[in-house]
Design a protein around this motif. Structure first.
Motif, PDB file in Angstrom:
ATOM      1  N   ARG A   1       0.849  -1.173   0.000  1.00 29.80           N
ATOM      2  CA  ARG A   1       0.000   0.000   0.000  1.00 29.80           C
ATOM      3  C   ARG A   1       0.891   1.232   0.000  1.00 29.80           C
ATOM      4  O   ARG A   1       2.034   1.196   0.441  1.00 29.80           O
ATOM      5  CB  ARG A   1      -0.932   0.029   1.211  1.00 29.80           C
ATOM      6  CG  ARG A   1      -0.241   0.192   2.553  1.00 29.80           C
ATOM      7  CD  ARG A   1      -1.262   0.227   3.670  1.00 29.80           C
ATOM      8  NE  ARG A   1      -0.657   0.350   4.982  1.00 29.80           N
ATOM      9  CZ  ARG A   1      -0.338   1.511   5.559  1.00 29.80           C
ATOM     10  NH1 ARG A   1      -0.565   2.643   4.917  1.00 29.80           N
ATOM     11  NH2 ARG A   1       0.208   1.535   6.761  1.00 29.80           N
ATOM     12  N   SER A   2       0.362   2.334  -0.499  1.00 30.11           N
ATOM     13  CA  SER A   2       1.145   3.569  -0.527  1.00 30.11           C
ATOM     14  C   SER A   2       0.988   4.305   0.797  1.00 30.11           C
ATOM     15  O   SER A   2      -0.001   4.131   1.502  1.00 30.11           O
ATOM     16  CB  SER A   2       0.663   4.469  -1.676  1.00 30.11           C
ATOM     17  OG  SER A   2      -0.707   4.762  -1.510  1.00 30.11           O
ATOM     18  N   PRO A   3       1.982   5.125   1.162  1.00 30.87           N
ATOM     19  CA  PRO A   3       1.881   5.864   2.419  1.00 30.87           C
ATOM     20  C   PRO A   3       0.659   6.776   2.447  1.00 30.87           C
ATOM     21  O   PRO A   3       0.299   7.387   1.448  1.00 30.87           O
ATOM     22  CB  PRO A   3       3.171   6.684   2.441  1.00 30.87           C
ATOM     23  CG  PRO A   3       4.096   5.967   1.508  1.00 30.87           C
ATOM     24  CD  PRO A   3       3.221   5.389   0.448  1.00 30.87           C
ATOM     25  N   GLU A   4       0.013   6.869   3.589  1.00 37.99           N
ATOM     26  CA  GLU A   4      -1.136   7.742   3.754  1.00 37.99           C
ATOM     27  C   GLU A   4      -0.712   9.024   4.445  1.00 37.99           C
ATOM     28  O   GLU A   4       0.303   9.067   5.133  1.00 37.99           O
ATOM     29  CB  GLU A   4      -2.210   7.030   4.584  1.00 37.99           C
ATOM     30  CG  GLU A   4      -2.752   5.766   3.909  1.00 37.99           C
ATOM     31  CD  GLU A   4      -3.745   5.052   4.790  1.00 37.99           C
ATOM     32  OE1 GLU A   4      -3.951   5.504   5.937  1.00 37.99           O
ATOM     33  OE2 GLU A   4      -4.308   4.051   4.343  1.00 37.99           O
TER      34      GLU A   4
ATOM     35  N   LEU B   1       8.460   4.033   8.031  1.00 36.45           N
ATOM     36  CA  LEU B   1       8.750   2.740   7.406  1.00 36.45           C
ATOM     37  C   LEU B   1       7.977   2.592   6.103  1.00 36.45           C
ATOM     38  O   LEU B   1       8.505   2.119   5.091  1.00 36.45           O
ATOM     39  CB  LEU B   1       8.376   1.596   8.344  1.00 36.45           C
ATOM     40  CG  LEU B   1       9.459   1.035   9.264  1.00 36.45           C
ATOM     41  CD1 LEU B   1       8.876  -0.078  10.121  1.00 36.45           C
ATOM     42  CD2 LEU B   1      10.642   0.512   8.465  1.00 36.45           C
ATOM     43  N   MET B   2       6.718   3.005   6.110  1.00 35.86           N
ATOM     44  CA  MET B   2       5.888   2.879   4.915  1.00 35.86           C
ATOM     45  C   MET B   2       6.305   3.852   3.818  1.00 35.86           C
ATOM     46  O   MET B   2       5.946   3.671   2.656  1.00 35.86           O
ATOM     47  CB  MET B   2       4.411   3.061   5.277  1.00 35.86           C
ATOM     48  CG  MET B   2       3.854   1.968   6.180  1.00 35.86           C
ATOM     49  SD  MET B   2       4.225   0.293   5.589  1.00 35.86           S
ATOM     50  CE  MET B   2       3.505   0.330   3.951  1.00 35.86           C
ATOM     51  N   LYS B   3       7.020   4.881   4.153  1.00 37.95           N
ATOM     52  CA  LYS B   3       7.543   5.789   3.139  1.00 37.95           C
ATOM     53  C   LYS B   3       8.757   5.210   2.428  1.00 37.95           C
ATOM     54  O   LYS B   3       9.174   5.715   1.381  1.00 37.95           O
ATOM     55  CB  LYS B   3       7.910   7.136   3.770  1.00 37.95           C
ATOM     56  CG  LYS B   3       6.716   8.066   3.970  1.00 37.95           C
ATOM     57  CD  LYS B   3       7.171   9.424   4.467  1.00 37.95           C
ATOM     58  CE  LYS B   3       6.064  10.441   4.298  1.00 37.95           C
ATOM     59  NZ  LYS B   3       5.800  10.801   2.900  1.00 37.95           N
TER      60      LYS B   3
ATOM     61  N   GLN C   1      13.627   9.157  -1.835  1.00 33.45           N
ATOM     62  CA  GLN C   1      13.046   9.213  -0.500  1.00 33.45           C
ATOM     63  C   GLN C   1      13.245   7.916   0.281  1.00 33.45           C
ATOM     64  O   GLN C   1      13.407   7.941   1.506  1.00 33.45           O
ATOM     65  CB  GLN C   1      11.565   9.578  -0.578  1.00 33.45           C
ATOM     66  CG  GLN C   1      11.350  10.989  -1.123  1.00 33.45           C
ATOM     67  CD  GLN C   1       9.937  11.505  -0.901  1.00 33.45           C
ATOM     68  OE1 GLN C   1       9.288  11.163   0.077  1.00 33.45           O
ATOM     69  NE2 GLN C   1       9.476  12.356  -1.804  1.00 33.45           N
ATOM     70  N   SER C   2      13.248   6.785  -0.392  1.00 40.76           N
ATOM     71  CA  SER C   2      13.502   5.529   0.315  1.00 40.76           C
ATOM     72  C   SER C   2      14.903   5.525   0.913  1.00 40.76           C
ATOM     73  O   SER C   2      15.111   5.131   2.071  1.00 40.76           O
ATOM     74  CB  SER C   2      13.340   4.341  -0.632  1.00 40.76           C
ATOM     75  OG  SER C   2      11.984   4.107  -0.938  1.00 40.76           O
TER      76      SER C   2
END
Length: 358
Positions: free
Chosen positions: A16-19, A151-153, A221-222
């Motif tokens: 899923r993409s970052p919210e 982490l999700m980013k 960004q990662s």
């Protein structure tokens, strides 16, 4: 341990993409403690008072007449103040170091500088160090939420798996929870949860820059967020635990930069199956190692190399910014509005900190 996300296979990052995420507000700790802030420093010169605190940094010294005394600090949730202990037994006084004590003390300023003298003290066995030590202004739930957000980013599967692996390996290897470890013994973020607080604060600052400037177009960004989350992780091995704030032999012989660099190399060998020579040609490992090795910015400040990529440059500056802003926050909190510090703050380039009335 609770609060840490176990490693998952590489595809996890793309599930899923970052919210959108809102920076958590500071919890109630600071406001609740404001009534006690300056408890030590508001004692009038010459007055005696009683209290509870942690005695830290005991150093035995010799007076001009040959007698021995000790310098130390008294620390509670809000303050750390210098204290003298006269007429000591050098061997026995060290048994009090990093212990919670009941005490009576007299404020006895010397040459205009704040100073207290311990009149009597005893160890309080019912008090835990964490009952008196300062802690993060974000609670554990907020720290966990922020950590998972960043982490999700990290959408690159290699970088996300690497960060998860090293965090879990570190948490398993140390005595206390990783989320409780300090970022320093003194200077900035030297409190319970300081390592997470400093790391996440840096990530929020970087996120703001990338959200509102053109530099997002040139930043991976990662790589950046992996570097931010990992840059100080080696400090977890540099302090004995979350409360003593005593340097380990690993800190004295290696320091945190070399420790985290070694952990990345170890991951490359064990997970990516790259020997050292091969890892030097791997862009993921090479770039990430550059970020952690250069994050101090200058060689004289402990960097192995100067920042040479956009991600390394941004990481270094948000690290420096966050450290200085935390030192400024703490220095200002020690002053009443409208007053100037009576000593230079060498962590802030020798400035006499001023607390504005605005």
């Amino acid at each position: 341990k609770p609060g840490f996300v176990p490693c998952r296979p590489y595809p996890y990052a793309s599930e899923r993409s970052p919210e959108p995420f809102v920076i958590p507000p500071i919890n109630g700790t600071i406001k609740e403690n404001e009534s006690r802030r300056h408890m030590f420093k508001e004692v009038k010169n010459g007055r005696q008072f009683a209290g509870q605190a942690i005695i830290q940094g005991i150093t035995v010294k010799a007076a001009k007449n040959g007698s021995q005394y000790a310098d130390a600090n008294l620390t509670n949730h809000d303050e750390t103040v210098p204290v003298k202990i006269w007429e000591i037994q050098p061997d026995s006084i060290m048994t009090y170091n990093n212990k919670a004590i009941d005490f009576t003390a007299t404020r006895s300023d010397y040459n205009g500088k704040l100073q207290f003298v311990l009149d009597s003290f005893s160890i309080n066995p019912t008090l835990q160090l964490r009952d008196l030590l300062p802690a993060s202004y974000w609670d554990n739930a907020q720290l966990k939420e922020g950590f998972n957000h960043f982490l999700m980013k990290i959408t690159d599967p290699i970088y996300q798996h690497l960060v998860r692996t090293l965090y879990n390996d570190t948490d398993d290897a140390i005595i206390d929870k990783l989320s409780e470890m300090p970022a320093a013994i003194r200077m900035h973020h030297a409190f319970i949860g300081g390592l997470y607080t400093h790391t996440l604060s840096m990530a929020y600052e970087a996120e703001g820059i990338l959200t509102h400037t053109i530099y997002a177009k040139t930043i991976n960004q990662s790589l950046l967020y992996a570097g931010i989350l990992l840059h100080d992780l080696g400090k977890a091995f540099c302090y004995t635990n979350a409360t003593d704030h005593t340097a380990t032999k690993q800190a004295n012989l290696l320091e945190h930069v070399a420790i985290i660099d070694g952990m990345i190399v170890d991951y490359a060998r064990n997970t990516l199956h790259l020997n050292y020579a091969a890892s030097l040609n791997d862009e993921h490992i090479l770039n990430l190692r550059h970020l952690v090795l250069s994050h101090h910015g200058k060689l004289e400040y402990g960097a192995a190399i100067k920042p040479a990529t956009p991600e390394a440059m941004l990481l270094h500056h948000v690290d420096d910014l966050d450290a200085h802003m935390e030192m400024m926050r703490m220095a200002e909190s020690d002053l009443k509005p409208g007053t100037v510090a009576d000593q230079r703050n060498f962590g802030l380039d020798g400035a006499f900190v001023y607390h504005s009335t605005l």
